[in-house]
Design an enzyme around this catalytic site. Structure first.
Site, PDB file in Angstrom:
ATOM      1  N   SER A   1     150.488  73.619 -41.541  1.00  0.00           N
ATOM      2  CA  SER A   1     151.737  74.371 -41.360  1.00  0.00           C
ATOM      3  C   SER A   1     152.956  73.504 -41.048  1.00  0.00           C
ATOM      4  O   SER A   1     153.840  73.924 -40.300  1.00  0.00           O
ATOM      5  CB  SER A   1     151.552  75.461 -40.296  1.00  0.00           C
ATOM      6  OG  SER A   1     150.558  76.386 -40.710  1.00  0.00           O
TER       7      SER A   1
ATOM      8  N   LYS B   1     147.253  72.313 -53.911  1.00  0.00           N
ATOM      9  CA  LYS B   1     146.060  73.173 -54.019  1.00  0.00           C
ATOM     10  C   LYS B   1     145.954  73.737 -55.447  1.00  0.00           C
ATOM     11  O   LYS B   1     146.363  73.050 -56.389  1.00  0.00           O
ATOM     12  CB  LYS B   1     146.092  74.258 -52.938  1.00  0.00           C
ATOM     13  CG  LYS B   1     146.343  73.640 -51.549  1.00  0.00           C
ATOM     14  CD  LYS B   1     146.067  74.563 -50.405  1.00  0.00           C
ATOM     15  CE  LYS B   1     146.363  73.820 -49.104  1.00  0.00           C
ATOM     16  NZ  LYS B   1     145.981  74.569 -47.921  1.00  0.00           N
TER      17      LYS B   1
ATOM     18  N   ASN C   1     150.077  68.584 -50.987  1.00  0.00           N
ATOM     19  CA  ASN C   1     148.829  69.162 -51.492  1.00  0.00           C
ATOM     20  C   ASN C   1     149.152  70.516 -52.128  1.00  0.00           C
ATOM     21  O   ASN C   1     149.307  71.508 -51.421  1.00  0.00           O
ATOM     22  CB  ASN C   1     147.844  69.316 -50.324  1.00  0.00           C
ATOM     23  CG  ASN C   1     146.558  69.999 -50.741  1.00  0.00           C
ATOM     24  OD1 ASN C   1     146.307  70.181 -51.935  1.00  0.00           O
ATOM     25  ND2 ASN C   1     145.746  70.381 -49.765  1.00  0.00           N
TER      26      ASN C   1
ATOM     27  N   GLY D   1     147.694  76.729 -43.359  1.00  0.00           N
ATOM     28  CA  GLY D   1     148.110  77.950 -44.050  1.00  0.00           C
ATOM     29  C   GLY D   1     148.283  79.145 -43.139  1.00  0.00           C
ATOM     30  O   GLY D   1     148.395  80.272 -43.610  1.00  0.00           O
TER      31      GLY D   1
ATOM     32  N   GLU E   1     143.814  67.468 -39.883  1.00  0.00           N
ATOM     33  CA  GLU E   1     144.290  68.829 -40.124  1.00  0.00           C
ATOM     34  C   GLU E   1     143.412  69.808 -39.352  1.00  0.00           C
ATOM     35  O   GLU E   1     142.299  70.128 -39.796  1.00  0.00           O
ATOM     36  CB  GLU E   1     144.202  69.172 -41.615  1.00  0.00           C
ATOM     37  CG  GLU E   1     145.057  68.306 -42.492  1.00  0.00           C
ATOM     38  CD  GLU E   1     145.319  68.978 -43.841  1.00  0.00           C
ATOM     39  OE1 GLU E   1     146.480  69.244 -44.143  1.00  0.00           O
ATOM     40  OE2 GLU E   1     144.357  69.255 -44.561  1.00  0.00           O
TER      41      GLU E   1
ATOM     42  N   HIS F   1     139.002  67.628 -47.803  1.00  0.00           N
ATOM     43  CA  HIS F   1     139.922  68.649 -47.280  1.00  0.00           C
ATOM     44  C   HIS F   1     139.090  69.802 -46.717  1.00  0.00           C
ATOM     45  O   HIS F   1     138.008  70.109 -47.249  1.00  0.00           O
ATOM     46  CB  HIS F   1     140.833  69.143 -48.404  1.00  0.00           C
ATOM     47  CG  HIS F   1     141.871  70.096 -47.917  1.00  0.00           C
ATOM     48  ND1 HIS F   1     141.602  71.427 -47.719  1.00  0.00           N
ATOM     49  CD2 HIS F   1     143.154  69.902 -47.537  1.00  0.00           C
ATOM     50  CE1 HIS F   1     142.701  72.019 -47.254  1.00  0.00           C
ATOM     51  NE2 HIS F   1     143.654  71.116 -47.131  1.00  0.00           N
TER      52      HIS F   1
ATOM     53  N   GLU G   1     139.160  72.851 -47.000  1.00  0.00           N
ATOM     54  CA  GLU G   1     138.756  73.881 -47.972  1.00  0.00           C
ATOM     55  C   GLU G   1     137.561  73.399 -48.807  1.00  0.00           C
ATOM     56  O   GLU G   1     136.725  74.193 -49.215  1.00  0.00           O
ATOM     57  CB  GLU G   1     139.955  74.266 -48.856  1.00  0.00           C
ATOM     58  CG  GLU G   1     140.932  75.133 -48.072  1.00  0.00           C
ATOM     59  CD  GLU G   1     142.389  75.001 -48.480  1.00  0.00           C
ATOM     60  OE1 GLU G   1     142.674  74.534 -49.595  1.00  0.00           O
ATOM     61  OE2 GLU G   1     143.253  75.364 -47.656  1.00  0.00           O
TER      62      GLU G   1
END
Ligand code: PGA
Length: 240
Positions: free
Chosen positions: A203, A8, A6, A167, A161, A91, A93
């Protein structure tokens, strides 16, 4: 194992091409297991660079209709015609920064399956939810509501996730992943889904990949930061 990168909002078309060149120059990788997820504007360049390889690609998000008066959205049908085989749906985000709900995500899962594009449906709890012991109920809600339009015998991938691990450098412990993936498989079975690939994300890097790979119910990874360099993606693939 599936390795989904990913990227991003990173990598221009030129960067994407350079990445593929670097990746292919590294010692042999299981190309068919690798999925690259570029920003939509880099997709055409990536698709061209991947021609003749077995590496797949997909979008990080797309709209739930193929065309129409939806200013600013991306069409998965167009991406599919360009060669996309996967799309991330939900996702964290997208959920937190762009207010995507389980209900809108259910439409995206359905639309992707209708187009024969495999949705990678993302789920996961926040730190606060984990601390309040709400993880299992959050996952039930995300799976129940997000997959209610999904067709059981069409391809579908689930990515777990934990939001607090994305992150942050703070990877979930093997026992947390084992327990949570076990719950997810149970919830999926309760909803009539069996044998869906289940990815872990948050991570993941070359240093922790080997340990996570050994766990039951971990069929691959969704990788953010560590997928931006070809060498570190290959480090994750090679870890054992
Ligand atoms: P990370 O991101 O690997 O940088 O934690 C994972 C993701 O957001 O998919």
């Amino acid at each position: 194992m599936i390795y989904a990168a990913n990227w991003k909002l990173n990598k221009s078309p030129l960067d994407a091409k350079r990445f593929v060149k670097e990746l292919l120059a590294l010692p042999s990788i299981p190309e068919k297991d690798v999925i690259l997820l570029p920003q939509a504007l880099s997709a055409a360049a990536l698709a061209e660079a991947l021609q003749g390889t077995k590496i797949s690609w997909g979008l990080q998000n797309s709209y739930s209709s193929a065309s129409g008066a939806y200013t600013g959205e991306n069409s998965l049908q167009v991406a599919r015609d360009m060669g996309a085989r996967y799309v991330l749906v939900g996702h964290s985000e997208r959920r937190s920064l762009f207010q995507e709900t389980n209900e809108t995500l259910a439409l995206k899962v359905q639309h992707a399956q209708n187009l024969a594009v495999t949705p990678i449906y993302c789920i996961g709890e926040t730190l606060e939810q984990r601390q309040k012991n709400q993880t299992r109920s959050i996952l039930i809600e995300q799976l129940h509501r997000g997959l209610h339009l999904a067709v059981k015998d069409l391809p579908l991938i689930i990515a777990y996730e934990p939001v607090w691990a994305i992150g942050t450098g703070q990877v979930a412990t093997p026992s947390q992943v084992l327990e949570t993936h076990g719950w997810i498989q149970e919830i999926l079975l309760d909803h009539g889904f069996s044998g869906l690939p289940l990815l872990y994300g948050g991570s993941v890097k070359p240093e922790n990949a080997a340990e996570l790979k050994k766990l039951q119910h971990v069929d691959g990874f969704l990788i953010g930061g560590a997928s931006l360099e070809a060498s570190s993606l290959v480090g994750i693939i090679a870890a054992q």
